[in-house]
Design a protein around this motif. Sequence first.
Motif, PDB file in Angstrom:
ATOM      1  N   MET A 112       0.851  -1.175   0.000  1.00  0.00           N
ATOM      2  CA  MET A 112       0.000   0.000   0.000  1.00  0.00           C
ATOM      3  C   MET A 112       0.892   1.232   0.000  1.00  0.00           C
ATOM      4  O   MET A 112       1.834   1.324   0.781  1.00  0.00           O
ATOM      5  N   ASN A 113       0.562   2.183  -0.864  1.00  0.00           N
ATOM      6  CA  ASN A 113       1.312   3.436  -0.852  1.00  0.00           C
ATOM      7  C   ASN A 113       0.479   4.533  -0.169  1.00  0.00           C
ATOM      8  O   ASN A 113      -0.675   4.303   0.209  1.00  0.00           O
ATOM      9  N   SER A 114       1.050   5.698  -0.033  1.00  0.00           N
ATOM     10  CA  SER A 114       0.392   6.777   0.712  1.00  0.00           C
ATOM     11  C   SER A 114      -0.898   7.248   0.040  1.00  0.00           C
ATOM     12  O   SER A 114      -1.885   7.547   0.724  1.00  0.00           O
ATOM     13  N   THR A 115      -0.918   7.282  -1.275  1.00  0.00           N
ATOM     14  CA  THR A 115      -2.113   7.710  -1.997  1.00  0.00           C
ATOM     15  C   THR A 115      -3.233   6.692  -1.813  1.00  0.00           C
ATOM     16  O   THR A 115      -4.388   7.058  -1.582  1.00  0.00           O
ATOM     17  N   GLN A 116      -2.893   5.408  -1.890  1.00  0.00           N
ATOM     18  CA  GLN A 116      -3.891   4.370  -1.677  1.00  0.00           C
ATOM     19  C   GLN A 116      -4.470   4.450  -0.264  1.00  0.00           C
ATOM     20  O   GLN A 116      -5.665   4.237  -0.070  1.00  0.00           O
ATOM     21  N   CYS A 117      -3.633   4.751   0.701  1.00  0.00           N
ATOM     22  CA  CYS A 117      -4.088   4.865   2.077  1.00  0.00           C
ATOM     23  C   CYS A 117      -5.152   5.955   2.187  1.00  0.00           C
ATOM     24  O   CYS A 117      -6.230   5.737   2.741  1.00  0.00           O
ATOM     25  N   LYS A 118      -4.858   7.107   1.630  1.00  0.00           N
ATOM     26  CA  LYS A 118      -5.808   8.214   1.712  1.00  0.00           C
ATOM     27  C   LYS A 118      -7.078   7.902   0.927  1.00  0.00           C
ATOM     28  O   LYS A 118      -8.188   8.176   1.392  1.00  0.00           O
ATOM     29  N   MET A 119      -6.932   7.326  -0.266  1.00  0.00           N
ATOM     30  CA  MET A 119      -8.099   6.974  -1.068  1.00  0.00           C
ATOM     31  C   MET A 119      -9.000   5.999  -0.309  1.00  0.00           C
ATOM     32  O   MET A 119     -10.226   6.143  -0.300  1.00  0.00           O
ATOM     33  N   ALA A 120      -8.395   4.999   0.309  1.00  0.00           N
ATOM     34  CA  ALA A 120      -9.148   3.989   1.045  1.00  0.00           C
ATOM     35  C   ALA A 120      -9.856   4.612   2.243  1.00  0.00           C
ATOM     36  O   ALA A 120     -11.042   4.350   2.500  1.00  0.00           O
ATOM     37  N   GLY A 127      -4.454   1.281  -6.987  1.00  0.00           N
ATOM     38  CA  GLY A 127      -5.726   1.863  -6.573  1.00  0.00           C
ATOM     39  C   GLY A 127      -6.380   1.064  -5.473  1.00  0.00           C
ATOM     40  O   GLY A 127      -5.774   0.152  -4.906  1.00  0.00           O
ATOM     41  N   VAL A 128      -7.620   1.406  -5.197  1.00  0.00           N
ATOM     42  CA  VAL A 128      -8.402   0.735  -4.159  1.00  0.00           C
ATOM     43  C   VAL A 128      -9.838   0.619  -4.624  1.00  0.00           C
ATOM     44  O   VAL A 128     -10.282   1.337  -5.513  1.00  0.00           O
ATOM     45  N   ARG A 129     -10.563  -0.295  -4.000  1.00  0.00           N
ATOM     46  CA  ARG A 129     -12.009  -0.359  -4.159  1.00  0.00           C
ATOM     47  C   ARG A 129     -12.584  -0.941  -2.880  1.00  0.00           C
ATOM     48  O   ARG A 129     -11.871  -1.526  -2.080  1.00  0.00           O
ATOM     49  N   LEU A 130     -13.885  -0.778  -2.711  1.00  0.00           N
ATOM     50  CA  LEU A 130     -14.546  -1.356  -1.554  1.00  0.00           C
ATOM     51  C   LEU A 130     -15.112  -2.708  -1.950  1.00  0.00           C
ATOM     52  O   LEU A 130     -15.736  -2.846  -2.993  1.00  0.00           O
ATOM     53  N   ALA A 131     -14.861  -3.692  -1.110  1.00  0.00           N
ATOM     54  CA  ALA A 131     -15.403  -5.021  -1.346  1.00  0.00           C
ATOM     55  C   ALA A 131     -16.903  -5.003  -1.090  1.00  0.00           C
ATOM     56  O   ALA A 131     -17.416  -4.139  -0.374  1.00  0.00           O
ATOM     57  N   GLU A 144      -8.262  -3.029   5.285  1.00  0.00           N
ATOM     58  CA  GLU A 144      -8.761  -4.276   4.697  1.00  0.00           C
ATOM     59  C   GLU A 144      -9.859  -4.897   5.557  1.00  0.00           C
ATOM     60  O   GLU A 144     -10.830  -5.437   5.030  1.00  0.00           O
ATOM     61  N   ALA A 145      -9.724  -4.790   6.864  1.00  0.00           N
ATOM     62  CA  ALA A 145     -10.746  -5.322   7.770  1.00  0.00           C
ATOM     63  C   ALA A 145     -12.082  -4.598   7.576  1.00  0.00           C
ATOM     64  O   ALA A 145     -13.147  -5.164   7.833  1.00  0.00           O
ATOM     65  N   ALA A 146     -12.019  -3.366   7.110  1.00  0.00           N
ATOM     66  CA  ALA A 146     -13.226  -2.579   6.857  1.00  0.00           C
ATOM     67  C   ALA A 146     -13.779  -2.795   5.461  1.00  0.00           C
ATOM     68  O   ALA A 146     -14.792  -2.208   5.097  1.00  0.00           O
ATOM     69  N   GLY A 147     -13.106  -3.625   4.653  1.00  0.00           N
ATOM     70  CA  GLY A 147     -13.630  -3.947   3.329  1.00  0.00           C
ATOM     71  C   GLY A 147     -12.906  -3.329   2.156  1.00  0.00           C
ATOM     72  O   GLY A 147     -13.402  -3.364   1.032  1.00  0.00           O
ATOM     73  N   VAL A 148     -11.728  -2.777   2.364  1.00  0.00           N
ATOM     74  CA  VAL A 148     -10.966  -2.191   1.264  1.00  0.00           C
ATOM     75  C   VAL A 148     -10.138  -3.277   0.579  1.00  0.00           C
ATOM     76  O   VAL A 148      -9.553  -4.128   1.242  1.00  0.00           O
ATOM     77  N   VAL A 149     -10.113  -3.223  -0.747  1.00  0.00           N
ATOM     78  CA  VAL A 149      -9.282  -4.119  -1.549  1.00  0.00           C
ATOM     79  C   VAL A 149      -8.267  -3.239  -2.274  1.00  0.00           C
ATOM     80  O   VAL A 149      -8.631  -2.237  -2.888  1.00  0.00           O
ATOM     81  N   PHE A 150      -7.003  -3.611  -2.184  1.00  0.00           N
ATOM     82  CA  PHE A 150      -5.935  -2.836  -2.808  1.00  0.00           C
ATOM     83  C   PHE A 150      -5.512  -3.458  -4.129  1.00  0.00           C
ATOM     84  O   PHE A 150      -5.417  -4.674  -4.240  1.00  0.00           O
TER      85      PHE A 150
END
Length: 106
Positions: free
Chosen positions: A1-9, A71-75, A53-59
Amino acid sequence: MNSTQCKMARVALGWGIRDLARRAKVAPGTVSRFEAGEELKERTIDALQAALEAAGVVFFDGVYSGDGGPGVRLARGSGRTNEMDESELIQYPEFLEGDGGPGSGG
């Protein structure tokens, strides 16, 4: 995970910096520094990612997402929805002119 993905998630989940920090058991300043691009210890990044990830984020690492990069998306079942309440819909008549309705391509 990079910093941008963290913020997006985090934003996709509707979390503030403190929300993520609490769930990852790190200081809010740690989240802020990471999202600003500062390098952190791997175990700290792992804690942030595990909380998301525990909250449903997929990287996505970008390998399978074409030119879009990481990127990211919500499961499914993450509790968030993109559905809109019809009472929030605003239509402007000037943009509907010549609209052929659903399925007409117009």
